[in-house]
Design an enzyme around this catalytic site. Structure first.
Site, PDB file in Angstrom:
ATOM      1  N   THR A 272       0.968  -0.979  -0.044  1.00  0.00           N
ATOM      2  CA  THR A 272       0.029  -0.020  -0.260  1.00  0.00           C
ATOM      3  C   THR A 272       1.010   1.135  -0.111  1.00  0.00           C
ATOM      4  O   THR A 272       2.051   1.037   0.527  1.00  0.00           O
ATOM      5  CB  THR A 272      -0.570   0.049   1.328  1.00  0.00           C
ATOM      6  OG1 THR A 272      -1.372  -1.061   1.753  1.00  0.00           O
ATOM      7  CG2 THR A 272      -1.972   1.095   1.226  1.00  0.00           C
TER       8      THR A 272
ATOM      9  N   THR B 251      -1.371   0.954   6.341  1.00  0.00           N
ATOM     10  CA  THR B 251      -0.905  -0.322   5.711  1.00  0.00           C
ATOM     11  C   THR B 251      -1.126  -1.556   6.688  1.00  0.00           C
ATOM     12  O   THR B 251      -0.356  -1.415   7.594  1.00  0.00           O
ATOM     13  CB  THR B 251       0.246   0.062   4.985  1.00  0.00           C
ATOM     14  OG1 THR B 251       0.822  -1.316   4.497  1.00  0.00           O
ATOM     15  CG2 THR B 251       1.479   0.465   6.044  1.00  0.00           C
TER      16      THR B 251
ATOM     17  N   GLY C  97      -5.777  -5.503   5.715  1.00  0.00           N
ATOM     18  CA  GLY C  97      -6.887  -4.864   5.448  1.00  0.00           C
ATOM     19  C   GLY C  97      -8.327  -5.401   6.285  1.00  0.00           C
ATOM     20  O   GLY C  97      -8.797  -4.364   6.785  1.00  0.00           O
TER      21      GLY C  97
END
Lengths: 346, 346
Positions: free
Chosen positions: B212, B263, B266
């Site tokens: 990310t 980051t 998720g």
């Protein structure tokens, strides 16, 4: 002297009893399981409502809380109860979710839904799914079976097919009233909220009724859950997602605080992270459920000029149905007590 | 007597001075603008890194903060700075975002991004967009021009075309290394995080690197902003959306507290509403930026067994780069000072 000693002992005893009374933990009797539902909020005026329509709406809301309540009464979980209650509302064409979902700009029905368990903080959500009879079932399947939290679009429907969830043809979702709403919205090329009310200043939103359904519950084991489902905005385009499937915005549950399901002007509800904000005001600022919901809905959202409402329950069995709009389709039922069903503010 | 009076007046004066000193507001000199970026977190070991690769990573992170910092130095807004810094990282094939995005199960590149302005709480986000060169630009466009917050899928790309954002052919996103990662993931039919490291117990996640990119900034006017962009999981399917584009989970900014870009794993970041939780711990529980970020990343997420990190700045110009993984690609630069760039924990 003896009398004085006895008297002193008595006073001491009283004193210690007082300390004990003041310091012993409040003995909470286990709160009764409870479920609350909503079917959207907005400009719902008595003038635009016929007595027949009012009866139909109330009867559907009643059916939803009774369904959830029966599950809770038998010792079922809050997750099962909110799912079952939302399914009742998704299957009813009156509400903008499931069968009653509004038309998108393309003439399709793209639905969003989310569910969350307050005990484990497990969550499942779907966005922009077409044809799925009960998006809330798909959201629960995502939570339980996908290893993910959030799936969207045609690929999320593939996941539904994998688990043989009912997929319906487009005519299942057809409704003459919704179709006319869509035709009206297409004329002005606007994305509009649920069905018509007076005009709105906003660029995007022509009217002020927020079509969403949702449920929150507390079960006999003290666990909370929340679920929300919607067809979104009439004539919506560009794959717009509202607050309903966003964990923290439209849907949130945490045994540490509360379970919340929202209905309102989704964009503002996302930006204000409404459901999680209510939970945080309880957990970190020590507010009660009512204080926290009021702070967010009647103060913060009003300042943002964002119309809508929330339903919420906490671990003590408190319930709050809070909205800053003219009305909100809402109901709740505590196990063993009579249900409450209402539409307007009064 | 006279002497005593003078003495008393002197004492009184001292007393009032003391009151004045104790009660006068702390004169904050305006904090210097600052920008921080990340390029993902996870199992980043020195053994798997060549000196050449390390130089490349650090140089890209440096370029990103310098780009953002130049904007802030000229009085540009935090929103412009985070967008520009993220574009640098999206254009660099080293990071899993934009050009360097991983392959989905279908061999495509589906990207997610979000941006948020701490002053107005305006936000824009996109999910599952293919071909868009800079998803963060599209997220900003959604914020500024769509009247919505969150768009997804091919219809969101139509919105990008409407505003003539650069759309690239699939070979722009091709990278031999990413392709091999995908082939490897397909063998086991797993969705995996960024590139390979040791095995993981999870069903879904084969390795532990979270690809990310993100940026947070405070500008000269005291406004905060956050931006995040990602290609998601290698071999992902079913239209999976992670935390990056979820306002409150992977991205959040509010001048009342802080700006955060996340980051990590998720699914857990969504369930824990990470970015908004850090903001609420500051605003409601009175924690400092460092305390709040540590509470969430080093305590709550660790208890959930969720690996990852955050970058965050507050209105006082404090910065925190907090992660519970082995490493996090990270950098920050305060205007007028030398930049800090790091990868590993030490």
């Amino acid at each position: 002297m003896k009398t004085i000693e006895i008297y002193c002992s008595f006073v001491k005893m009283l004193y210690f009893c007082r300390i004990y009374i003041l310091t012993k933990p409040v003995m909470n009797t286990t709160p009764k399981p409870i479920i609350a539902v909503h079917g959207g909020a907005g400009t719902i005026s008595r003038e635009s409502m016929t007595p027949e329509k009012e009866v139909k709406y109330k009867s559907a809301l009643r059916e939803a809380v009774l369904k959830g309540s029966q599950i809770l009464e038998k010792g079922g979980s809050a997750i099962e109860a909110v799912e079952a209650a939302v399914i009742v509302l998704e299957d009813c064409p009156l509400f903008n979710a499931g069968k009653g979902s509004v038309f998108t700009n393309k003439g399709t029905h793209e639905m969003d839904a989310a569910i969350m368990c307050g005990k484990t903080l497990e969550a499942g959500a779907v966005a922009c799914v077409e044809g799925v009879k009960n998006p809330i079932r798909l959201a629960k399947l995502v939570m339980k079976k996908s290893g993910h939290v959030f799936l969207c679009g045609p690929d999320a429907v593939k996941f539904a097919r994998l688990y043989e969830l009912p997929i319906m043809p487009p005519d299942y979702f057809f409704d003459q009233f919704r179709y006319e709403q869509w035709m009206e919205a297409k004329k002005t090329n606007q994305a509009t909220l649920d069905h018509s009310a007076e005009d709105e200043e906003g660029i995007i939103l022509k009217d002020k009724k927020f079509g969403t359904v949702g449920a929150v519950a507390l079960d006999a084991e003290g666990n909370l859950a929340a679920a929300t489902s919607t067809g979104g905005l009439t004539n919506k385009k560009f794959g717009r997602i509202g607050d309903s499937p966003i964990i923290g915005a439209g849907t949130y549950a945490n045994n540490a605080s509360c379970a919340v399901s929202c209905t309102g002007y989704g964009e503002f509800f996302i930006r204000a992270v409404v459901a999680h904000d209510i939970a945080c005001l309880m957990e970190y600022a020590g507010m009660s459920l009512k204080e926290a919901a009021s702070k967010v809905v009647l103060d913060k959202l009003v300042k943002m000029n964002a119309s809508g409402g929330v339903i919420a329950v906490d671990k003590y069995g408190n319930v709050d149905l809070c909205f800053n709009s003219e009305g909100m389709y809402r109901a709740y039922k505590r196990v063993g007590e009579k249900e409450f069903v209402a539409i307007y503010r009064d």
